[in-house]
Design a protein around this motif. Structure first.
Motif, mmCIF file in Angstrom:
data_model
loop_
_atom_site.group_PDB
_atom_site.id
_atom_site.type_symbol
_atom_site.label_atom_id
_atom_site.label_comp_id
_atom_site.label_asym_id
_atom_site.label_seq_id
_atom_site.Cartn_x
_atom_site.Cartn_y
_atom_site.Cartn_z
ATOM 1 N N ALA A 154 0.830 -1.209 0.000
ATOM 2 C CA ALA A 154 0.000 0.000 0.000
ATOM 3 C C ALA A 154 0.866 1.262 0.000
ATOM 4 O O ALA A 154 0.544 2.257 -0.660
ATOM 5 N N PHE A 155 1.949 1.227 0.743
ATOM 6 C CA PHE A 155 2.891 2.341 0.801
ATOM 7 C C PHE A 155 3.461 2.641 -0.585
ATOM 8 O O PHE A 155 3.483 3.797 -1.041
ATOM 9 N N PHE A 164 14.538 11.466 8.447
ATOM 10 C CA PHE A 164 14.485 10.140 9.049
ATOM 11 C C PHE A 164 13.138 9.912 9.722
ATOM 12 O O PHE A 164 12.605 10.805 10.384
ATOM 13 N N LEU A 165 12.594 8.701 9.559
ATOM 14 C CA LEU A 165 11.376 8.257 10.236
ATOM 15 C C LEU A 165 11.695 6.964 10.968
ATOM 16 O O LEU A 165 12.361 6.076 10.424
ATOM 17 N N TYR A 166 11.191 6.850 12.205
ATOM 18 C CA TYR A 166 11.439 5.635 12.996
ATOM 19 C C TYR A 166 10.119 5.103 13.535
ATOM 20 O O TYR A 166 9.396 5.818 14.222
ATOM 21 N N MET A 167 9.817 3.852 13.209
ATOM 22 C CA MET A 167 8.605 3.186 13.687
ATOM 23 C C MET A 167 9.022 1.967 14.499
ATOM 24 O O MET A 167 9.734 1.090 14.000
ATOM 25 N N ALA A 216 0.748 5.058 7.593
ATOM 26 C CA ALA A 216 0.984 6.376 8.176
ATOM 27 C C ALA A 216 2.337 6.926 7.742
ATOM 28 O O ALA A 216 2.482 8.117 7.436
ATOM 29 N N ASN A 217 3.312 6.044 7.700
ATOM 30 C CA ASN A 217 4.641 6.405 7.221
ATOM 31 C C ASN A 217 4.555 6.899 5.780
ATOM 32 O O ASN A 217 5.113 7.938 5.409
ATOM 33 N N GLY A 218 3.807 6.166 4.959
ATOM 34 C CA GLY A 218 3.652 6.563 3.570
ATOM 35 C C GLY A 218 2.967 7.904 3.416
ATOM 36 O O GLY A 218 3.325 8.701 2.538
ATOM 37 N N ALA A 219 1.983 8.169 4.269
ATOM 38 C CA ALA A 219 1.269 9.448 4.202
ATOM 39 C C ALA A 219 2.199 10.621 4.518
ATOM 40 O O ALA A 219 2.084 11.693 3.895
ATOM 41 N N LYS A 220 3.109 10.428 5.473
ATOM 42 C CA LYS A 220 4.059 11.495 5.798
ATOM 43 C C LYS A 220 4.975 11.780 4.612
ATOM 44 O O LYS A 220 5.250 12.939 4.269
ATOM 45 N N ILE A 221 5.458 10.724 3.981
ATOM 46 C CA ILE A 221 6.357 10.896 2.841
ATOM 47 C C ILE A 221 5.614 11.530 1.672
ATOM 48 O O ILE A 221 6.139 12.421 0.991
ATOM 49 N N SER A 222 4.380 11.102 1.437
ATOM 50 C CA SER A 222 3.581 11.690 0.360
ATOM 51 C C SER A 222 3.363 13.177 0.590
ATOM 52 O O SER A 222 3.461 13.992 -0.351
ATOM 53 N N ALA A 250 4.654 16.497 11.236
ATOM 54 C CA ALA A 250 4.949 15.639 12.385
ATOM 55 C C ALA A 250 3.796 14.674 12.646
ATOM 56 O O ALA A 250 2.661 14.904 12.213
ATOM 57 N N PHE A 251 4.094 13.586 13.357
ATOM 58 C CA PHE A 251 3.032 12.714 13.849
ATOM 59 C C PHE A 251 2.224 13.473 14.892
ATOM 60 O O PHE A 251 2.777 14.087 15.802
#
Length: 213
Positions: free
Chosen positions: A32-33, A143-146, A180-186, A202-203
């Motif tokens: 999906a991402f 950078f994103l960290y999950m 959610a990660n993908g939405a931030k990058i988009s 930001a989250f």
């Protein structure tokens, strides 16, 4: 000048044995991402690496339209620091070797894990924190960290990831975390079409609550 229409995304995925229980969710979330990134205007290339106690680059600099389905294949323990060190230094060397006009205007490194570091031998937490902060401050890498089964905000901060871009996800919410990660990058890619200096959103507290157990 760098190519402001080009985004390079580096994805570092934990494939340790404990990921087996959420393997399908991660694979579906990654699909999906990638689908979402294909819909965003501008060029995008993807590098995927997965790690347990060994680091493996699955593919590098693949056009987003040609990214294959993910096969996670969980096994082993968690050498997060060594894997981050390898990915970041390899990426930096490759980008430095390119003429400036072919370098991406936006570089994103997304890290996803379900456990704490327990197997690194080469890189310390302090060295990784310094490396991440250098790439963030000097080259504007994002950078994103999950992280699951941990306080991802604190763990992310200990390795140089800004608190706004680290999030804890529940095991049952792994696909949602990937989306959610993908939405931030988009959002970042879209914003930078108009303003190359735009920041990633930001989250929010609501997003954090939704991704928690």
């Amino acid at each position: 000048m760098t190519d402001q229409l080009l985004t390079q995304i580096y994805v570092l995925l934990d494939r340790s044995g404990s990921m087996q229980s959420i393997k399908s969710d991660i694979e579906g979330g990654f699909a999906a991402f990638i689908e979402e990134q294909r819909a965003i205007e501008g060029d995008c290339r993807v590098t995927l690496a997965r790690f347990d106690d060994h680091y493996e680059e699955v593919y590098a600099d693949v056009a987003v339209a040609e990214v294959p389905p993910l096969s996670l294949e969980p096994r082993g323990s968690t050498a997060l620091l060594d894997s981050m060190g390898r990915l970041i230094t390899d990426a930096g060397q490759r980008l430095a070797a390119l003429p400036e006009e072919r370098r991406p205007g936006t570089v994103v490194v997304a890290i996803m894990t379900d456990g704490l570091e327990n197997a690194s031998r080469e890189w310390t937490r302090e060295a990784i924190k310094s490396l991440v902060e250098q790439q963030t401050n000097a080259y504007r890498w994002q950078f994103l960290y999950m992280g699951a089964d941990q306080d991802a905000i604190e763990v992310g901060a200990s390795i140089g990831v800004a608190r706004d871009y680290a999030v804890t996800y529940g095991r049952g919410k792994s696909a949602e975390a990937m989306r959610a990660n993908g939405a931030k990058i988009s959002a970042l890619r879209t914003a930078r079409l108009a303003d190359p200096a735009a920041a990633m959103p930001a989250f929010t507290a609501e997003e954090r609550d939704e991704l928690a157990d």
